[in-house]
Motif scaffolding. Structure first.
Motif, PDB file in Angstrom:
ATOM      1  N   ALA A 112     -36.951 -18.197 -30.825  1.00 46.44           N
ATOM      2  CA  ALA A 112     -36.131 -19.132 -30.045  1.00 46.44           C
ATOM      3  C   ALA A 112     -35.916 -18.598 -28.626  1.00 46.44           C
ATOM      4  CB  ALA A 112     -34.792 -19.361 -30.741  1.00 46.44           C
ATOM      5  N   PHE A 113     -35.778 -17.279 -28.500  1.00 49.98           N
ATOM      6  CA  PHE A 113     -35.597 -16.696 -27.168  1.00 49.98           C
ATOM      7  C   PHE A 113     -36.830 -16.941 -26.307  1.00 49.98           C
ATOM      8  CE2 PHE A 113     -36.468 -13.252 -24.227  1.00 49.98           C
ATOM      9  CZ  PHE A 113     -35.317 -13.252 -23.444  1.00 49.98           C
ATOM     10  N   PHE A 114     -38.010 -16.753 -26.888  1.00 45.96           N
ATOM     11  CA  PHE A 114     -39.228 -16.918 -26.104  1.00 45.96           C
ATOM     12  C   PHE A 114     -39.444 -18.384 -25.732  1.00 45.96           C
ATOM     13  CE2 PHE A 114     -40.097 -13.074 -28.748  1.00 45.96           C
ATOM     14  CZ  PHE A 114     -39.916 -12.169 -27.710  1.00 45.96           C
ATOM     15  N   GLU A 115     -39.054 -19.292 -26.621  1.00 43.77           N
ATOM     16  CA  GLU A 115     -39.103 -20.710 -26.275  1.00 43.77           C
ATOM     17  C   GLU A 115     -38.169 -20.990 -25.097  1.00 43.77           C
ATOM     18  OE1 GLU A 115     -41.110 -22.836 -27.170  1.00 43.77           O
ATOM     19  OE2 GLU A 115     -41.767 -22.557 -29.241  1.00 43.77           O
ATOM     20  N   LYS A 116     -36.985 -20.391 -25.142  1.00 41.46           N
ATOM     21  CA  LYS A 116     -36.015 -20.572 -24.050  1.00 41.46           C
ATOM     22  C   LYS A 116     -36.565 -19.993 -22.749  1.00 41.46           C
ATOM     23  CE  LYS A 116     -31.255 -19.357 -22.770  1.00 41.46           C
ATOM     24  NZ  LYS A 116     -30.033 -18.620 -23.169  1.00 41.46           N
ATOM     25  N   LEU A 117     -37.216 -18.840 -22.864  1.00 38.63           N
ATOM     26  CA  LEU A 117     -37.789 -18.193 -21.682  1.00 38.63           C
ATOM     27  C   LEU A 117     -38.860 -19.088 -21.057  1.00 38.63           C
ATOM     28  CD1 LEU A 117     -38.167 -15.766 -19.819  1.00 38.63           C
ATOM     29  CD2 LEU A 117     -39.622 -14.720 -21.564  1.00 38.63           C
ATOM     30  N   LEU A 118     -39.766 -19.620 -21.875  1.00 41.26           N
ATOM     31  CA  LEU A 118     -40.821 -20.490 -21.350  1.00 41.26           C
ATOM     32  C   LEU A 118     -40.234 -21.775 -20.776  1.00 41.26           C
ATOM     33  CD1 LEU A 118     -43.545 -20.065 -24.123  1.00 41.26           C
ATOM     34  CD2 LEU A 118     -43.566 -19.112 -21.816  1.00 41.26           C
ATOM     35  N   SER A 119     -39.186 -22.282 -21.423  1.00 43.41           N
ATOM     36  CA  SER A 119     -38.528 -23.498 -20.928  1.00 43.41           C
ATOM     37  C   SER A 119     -37.888 -23.248 -19.566  1.00 43.41           C
ATOM     38  CB  SER A 119     -37.479 -23.951 -21.945  1.00 43.41           C
ATOM     39  OG  SER A 119     -36.772 -25.067 -21.460  1.00 43.41           O
ATOM     40  N   SER A 120     -37.274 -22.080 -19.414  1.00 45.44           N
ATOM     41  CA  SER A 120     -36.656 -21.732 -18.136  1.00 45.44           C
ATOM     42  C   SER A 120     -37.713 -21.624 -17.036  1.00 45.44           C
ATOM     43  CB  SER A 120     -35.907 -20.410 -18.272  1.00 45.44           C
ATOM     44  OG  SER A 120     -35.373 -20.010 -17.034  1.00 45.44           O
ATOM     45  N   ILE A 121     -38.860 -21.054 -17.381  1.00 44.85           N
ATOM     46  CA  ILE A 121     -39.935 -20.899 -16.402  1.00 44.85           C
ATOM     47  C   ILE A 121     -40.461 -22.260 -15.947  1.00 44.85           C
ATOM     48  CG2 ILE A 121     -42.327 -20.092 -16.146  1.00 44.85           C
ATOM     49  CD1 ILE A 121     -41.527 -17.718 -17.976  1.00 44.85           C
ATOM     50  N   ARG A 122     -40.444 -23.247 -16.861  1.00 49.86           N
ATOM     51  CA  ARG A 122     -40.959 -24.580 -16.514  1.00 49.86           C
ATOM     52  C   ARG A 122     -40.072 -25.316 -15.513  1.00 49.86           C
ATOM     53  NH1 ARG A 122     -40.994 -25.299 -22.306  1.00 49.86           N
ATOM     54  NH2 ARG A 122     -42.890 -24.331 -23.139  1.00 49.86           N
ATOM     55  N   ARG A 123     -38.805 -24.929 -15.437  1.00 54.24           N
ATOM     56  CA  ARG A 123     -37.909 -25.615 -14.494  1.00 54.24           C
ATOM     57  C   ARG A 123     -38.406 -25.416 -13.069  1.00 54.24           C
ATOM     58  NH1 ARG A 123     -33.459 -22.509 -16.007  1.00 54.24           N
ATOM     59  NH2 ARG A 123     -32.870 -22.660 -13.835  1.00 54.24           N
ATOM     60  N   PRO A 124     -38.387 -26.465 -12.241  1.00 54.34           N
ATOM     61  CA  PRO A 124     -38.948 -26.342 -10.882  1.00 54.34           C
ATOM     62  C   PRO A 124     -38.218 -25.302 -10.043  1.00 54.34           C
ATOM     63  CG  PRO A 124     -37.724 -28.396 -11.141  1.00 54.34           C
ATOM     64  CD  PRO A 124     -37.841 -27.805 -12.498  1.00 54.34           C
ATOM     65  N   LEU A 125     -38.961 -24.645  -9.193  1.00 53.41           N
ATOM     66  CA  LEU A 125     -38.403 -23.708  -8.219  1.00 53.41           C
ATOM     67  C   LEU A 125     -38.480 -24.368  -6.843  1.00 53.41           C
ATOM     68  CD1 LEU A 125     -40.135 -20.445  -9.448  1.00 53.41           C
ATOM     69  CD2 LEU A 125     -37.674 -20.802  -9.390  1.00 53.41           C
ATOM     70  N   PHE A 126     -37.435 -24.190  -6.033  1.00 53.91           N
ATOM     71  CA  PHE A 126     -37.397 -24.787  -4.696  1.00 53.91           C
ATOM     72  C   PHE A 126     -37.578 -23.662  -3.684  1.00 53.91           C
ATOM     73  CE2 PHE A 126     -34.822 -27.319  -7.590  1.00 53.91           C
ATOM     74  CZ  PHE A 126     -35.473 -28.546  -7.492  1.00 53.91           C
ATOM     75  N   ILE A 127     -38.746 -23.620  -3.069  1.00 54.12           N
ATOM     76  CA  ILE A 127     -39.116 -22.534  -2.167  1.00 54.12           C
ATOM     77  C   ILE A 127     -39.521 -23.107  -0.815  1.00 54.12           C
ATOM     78  CG2 ILE A 127     -40.623 -20.532  -1.840  1.00 54.12           C
ATOM     79  CD1 ILE A 127     -38.890 -20.267  -4.284  1.00 54.12           C
ATOM     80  N   GLU A 128     -38.792 -22.717   0.236  1.00 56.07           N
ATOM     81  CA  GLU A 128     -39.144 -23.108   1.601  1.00 56.07           C
ATOM     82  C   GLU A 128     -39.366 -24.621   1.718  1.00 56.07           C
ATOM     83  OE1 GLU A 128     -39.836 -20.543   4.394  1.00 56.07           O
ATOM     84  OE2 GLU A 128     -38.292 -19.896   2.973  1.00 56.07           O
ATOM     85  N   GLY A 129     -38.460 -25.376   1.100  1.00 56.88           N
ATOM     86  CA  GLY A 129     -38.534 -26.829   1.188  1.00 56.88           C
ATOM     87  C   GLY A 129     -39.561 -27.464   0.267  1.00 56.88           C
ATOM     88  N   GLN A 130     -40.188 -26.651  -0.580  1.00 54.18           N
ATOM     89  CA  GLN A 130     -41.195 -27.196  -1.488  1.00 54.18           C
ATOM     90  C   GLN A 130     -40.754 -27.012  -2.937  1.00 54.18           C
ATOM     91  OE1 GLN A 130     -45.397 -26.483  -0.442  1.00 54.18           O
ATOM     92  NE2 GLN A 130     -44.630 -24.969   1.031  1.00 54.18           N
ATOM     93  N   THR A 131     -41.158 -27.947  -3.771  1.00 47.52           N
ATOM     94  CA  THR A 131     -40.887 -27.856  -5.207  1.00 47.52           C
ATOM     95  C   THR A 131     -42.132 -27.310  -5.890  1.00 47.52           C
ATOM     96  OG1 THR A 131     -39.418 -29.765  -5.077  1.00 47.52           O
ATOM     97  CG2 THR A 131     -40.209 -29.117  -7.273  1.00 47.52           C
ATOM     98  N   VAL A 132     -41.947 -26.236  -6.626  1.00 50.09           N
ATOM     99  CA  VAL A 132     -43.084 -25.583  -7.283  1.00 50.09           C
ATOM    100  C   VAL A 132     -42.835 -25.572  -8.788  1.00 50.09           C
ATOM    101  CG1 VAL A 132     -44.494 -23.492  -7.450  1.00 50.09           C
ATOM    102  CG2 VAL A 132     -43.418 -24.118  -5.263  1.00 50.09           C
ATOM    103  N   HIS A 133     -43.840 -25.986  -9.552  1.00 44.67           N
ATOM    104  CA  HIS A 133     -43.758 -25.958 -11.009  1.00 44.67           C
ATOM    105  C   HIS A 133     -44.677 -24.861 -11.532  1.00 44.67           C
ATOM    106  CE1 HIS A 133     -41.500 -29.781 -11.434  1.00 44.67           C
ATOM    107  NE2 HIS A 133     -42.144 -30.104 -10.319  1.00 44.67           N
TER     108      HIS A 133
END
Length: 565
Positions: A225-246
Motif C-alpha cells: 500500500a505504501f508503494f502504491e501511495k508513493l507511485l500515486s504521489s509521483i503521478r500528481r502534476p508538478l508545477f515548474i517555472e510556469g509549466q505543468t509536468v507529469h
C-alpha cells in the motif's frame, strides 16, 4: 496550554533525537537522544527555534528556497540539514517535521525528528560535503548510501524490523529533460526529490545515485500500500517555472533480511526488480523474490558449468542405429548427446539440456555436435563403415540467418565426406515457429547436398501442411506414440494416420521408440519399415558400433521380420 503530552517511554528512549516545538516553532521539549547528539540541554534551547541553535538548511540556493516555501504549506515535511554536534562540528542530518493540529484544525505543536546521517568515517569528516552529498538535491549520494545501507541493516537487526531497499527511476526522464531544458530539468529533479521526502519517516533515507535514479532506505515495515501511495504521489502534476509536468516512476524493492544479500547485493537486487517493473510497462513497482533469484543464480551457475563442459571436452556423442526391419539392413545412426560429468558420471540429455534451452548455448552445442559428427564420419570412413549420421538441430540454431553458410564452411573442411552422409533432424515445432525462414534455410542446405528429417512428427498442429511444404526426405514418428501403440487405441490411431499421410505424400518414415518384436511386426504390417529403439540397440559410444554391426546380423529374431513365414 499545549495539547502536547509526550508518550514518556517512546519519547525518552527513542534512538532518534526528538524536538517538540509550539505553534510558532519554538522549543518546548527535547528528549535525551537530542541532548546526547547535540550536547544541548533543554534549558539551553527552550523557547528557541531550531535554526537559532544551528540546525540549518544545507544551502540557500534558489531551488532550496522554493522547496522550503512548499514545506510551509504541508503538515508533514522532510529536509536535509546540518546540525552542530556536541563537539562543535557540523554534521549532516535529516529533519522530519510533523505538524500537529487541534480539534479545530489550528496548528498546536510540531514533532521534529533529527536523524544523524554522519555515517562518514571519523577520519574523513573534514572532507567537503560534495564527497557524500549530491550537489543538486542535497541528498546522500551513492558514496554515502553504501555506508548508510550498512547502518540501516544493523538498525533492522537490532529492532527486528525489515529494511526495504527501493530503487526508483523516473520513466522517460530524458525526453522530459530534452523538452524542458537542463535548467528546468534540474529544478524538476530537486522538487521531485522533495515530494518523495514528504512521504518518508524520520530515519528513512532518500539518496540520489544517478541522473534520475534514486534509492530509498525504509525502516518502518512498509507494505505494498505504501508503494502504491508513493507511485500515486509521483503521478500528481508538478508545477515548474510556469509549466505543468507529469511524471511516473518505476520502483524495485527488496526486503532485508528476507533477502539476505549484503550492501551492494541489496542495491543490485532492488535494481533488478526496478527493471522488471519497467518491463511490465513502467509506472509500477516490483518486489524482488529471493527464492526466484536463487533459482536464477543456480541456473546461471549450471549454464556456466555447461560452458566449462564444452571447453573441457566433457561432452560425448553416442550413436543409436537405425535399421530397415524388412531387410535387416542398418541404414544410419542418430547422434545423441551425453555429458561425461567428472563427479556425476554419464548424464542423459534430460539432465542438462533444459538448462540451456532458448539460450545461445543451444547454438554452441549444435555447432559442436556437427563438428564431432563430421569427424566421426571421417574416422568410420577410414574403417570401412559408411553410415549416415542424423544430427538434431535446435529451432534457434536452424533459424539463425547464417546457418546454411556455416554448414557449407563445415562441409568444406571435410571434403572426403559426401554431404549426404550428414542428415539434419529438425522438430516439426521448429518449422512451425517461422515456416518461411525454415523453408529458405532448408532449401539452402539441400543445395549443399544435406537432407532433412522431421522429428516429433504428429505432435504439432499443422502436420499435413508441413508434410506438403517442407523439403524433407524422412519423417520420424514420435516415440511417445510408438511406445504405447499396442496398448493405447488413440496412439495406434495416430501412428496409422502418420503412416498413411507419409505414404500418400511418398515420404519415407522411421518409427522411434521400437522396444519389442511385437512393435516391429505391427509397424511393418502398417507400412513403416524403418525403425530405431531400445529393442534394436541402445545409444552407444562410437568405438562400440563396429562390434554391434558384427553382431546385428546374428539376431535372427529381428533380421527375419520381413521374411515370409
Amino acid at each position: 496550554m499545549s495539547t502536547w503530552e509526550p508518550a514518556q517511554a517512546v519519547f525518552l528512549h527513542a534512538n532518534e533525537a526528538i524536538i517538540i516545538t509550539d505553534a510558532d516553532n519554538c522549543v518546548i521539549d527535547v528528549n535525551p537522544a537530542f541532548s546526547e547528539l547535540t550536547g544541548c540541554s533543554l534549558a539551553e534551547v527552550k523557547g528557541k527555534t531550531p535554526e537559532s541553535f544551528s540546525i540549518l538548511p544545507l544551502d540557500d540556493s534558489r531551488t532550496t528556497r522554493l522547496m522550503r516555501e512548499e514545506l510551509q504549506l504541508r503538515d508533514r515535511s522532510k529536509s536535509q540539514v546540518s546540525y552542530c554536534s556536541h563537539d562543535g562540528q557540523f554534521y549532516p542530518g535529516m529533519m522530519s517535521i510533523n505538524r500537529v493540529r487541534d480539534a479545530q484544525g489550528i496548528v498546536d505543536h510540531h514533532v521534529i525528528v533529527l536523524a544523524d546521517l554522519s555515517a562518514i568515517p571519523a577520519h574523513a569528516r573534514h572532507l567537503n560535503r560534495e564527497v557524500y552529498f549530491d550537489a543538486l538535491t542535497g541528498l546522500p549520494n551513492l558514496h554515502l548510501l553504501t555506508q548508510l545501507i550498512q547502518e540501516s541493516m544493523q538498525h533492522a537487526e537490532s529492532k527486528q524490523m525489515p529494511l526495504a531497499v527501493c530503487s526508483l527511476d523516473i520513466d522517460f526522464f530524458k525526453s522530459v529533460n530534452d523538452r524542458l531544458g537542463t535548467n528546468v530539468g534540474d529544478i524538476l529533479l530537486s522538487t521531485f526529490a522533495q515530494r518523495i521526502s514528504h512521504l518518508l519517516f524520520g530515519d528513512d533515507v532518500l539518496a540520489r545515485v544517478g541522473g534520475d535514479e534514486f534509492v530509498l532506505l525504509l525502516h518502518h515495515g512498509v507494505d505494498e500500500a505504501f508503494f502504491e501511495k508513493l507511485l500515486s504521489s509521483i503521478r500528481r502534476p508538478l508545477f515548474i517555472e510556469g509549466q505543468t509536468v507529469h511524471l511516473t516512476a518505476s520502483l524495485g524493492v527488496t526486503f532485508y533480511p528476507d533477502d539476505p544479500a549484503q550492501g551492494d547485493g541489496l542495491l543490485r537486487h532492488a535494481n533488478q526488480a526496478m527493471y522488471r517493473a519497467k518491463q511490465r510497462g513502467r509506472d509500477a513497482f516490483h518486489l524482488f523474490d529471493p527464492n526466484h533469484d536463487r533459482l536464477l543464480q543456480v541456473r546461471h551457475e549450471q549454464r556456466q558449468r555447461f560452458v566449462d563442459a564444452l571447453t573441457n571436452n566433457e561432452l560425448r556423442l553416442h550413436y543409436q542405429p537405425q535399421v530397415d526391419m524388412r531387410t535387416g539392413q542398418v541404414v544410419g545412426v542418430e547422434a545423441l548427446i551425453r555429458w561425461q560429468h567428472p563427479d556425476l558420471g554419464l548424464l542423459a540429455p534430460g539432465q542438462f539440456l533444459p538448462t540451456i534451452d532458448a539460450t545461445p548455448l543451444e547454438v554452441d552445442l549444435g555447432e559442436w555436435v556437427l563438428e564431432q559428427a563430421m569427424r566421426q564420419l571421417v574416422t568410420w570412413q577410414a574403417a570401412g563403415i559408411a553410415l549416415p549420421i542424423n544430427v538434431n538441430i535446435s529451432p534457434s540454431h536452424l533459424l539463425l540467418g547464417n546457418f546454411s553458410q556455416r554448414l557449407g564452411e563445415l562441409l568444406a573442411q571435410y571434403p572426403s565426406v559426401p554431404p549426404a552422409m550428414l542428415k539434419l533432424e529438425v522438430l516439426e515445432s521448429a518449422a512451425m515457429h517461422d515456416i518461411q525462414a525454415a523453408l529458405t534455410t532448408m532449401a539452402e542446405c539441400q543445395a549443399l547436398g544435406v537432407n532433412f528429417a522431421i522429428d516429433d512428427f504428429g505432435t504439432g498442429f499443422s502436420s499435413l501442411t508441413h508434410l506438403r511444404q517442407l523439403p524433407v526426405d524422412l519423417i520420424k514418428i514420435d516415440q511417445s506414440f510408438v511406445r504405447d501403440m499396442l496398448s493405447d487405441a488413440d496412439d495406434m490411431a495416430i501412428v496409422e494416420s502418420v503412416i498413411y499421410m507419409a505414404n500418400r505424400f511418398q515420404r519415407p518414415m522411421l518409427a522411434e521408440g521400437v522396444e519389442t518384436l511385437a512393435h516391429a511386426q505391427a509397424l511393418i504390417e502398417l507400412g513403416c519399415e524403418l525403425a530405431q529403439g531400445y529393442g534394436i540397440a541402445r545409444p552407444m559410444p562410437a568405438d562400440e558400433l563396429p562390434q554391434w554391426l558384427v553382431a546385428w546380423p546374428l539376431r535372427a529374431d529381428w533380421t527375419a521380420l520381413g521374411k515370409p513365414h
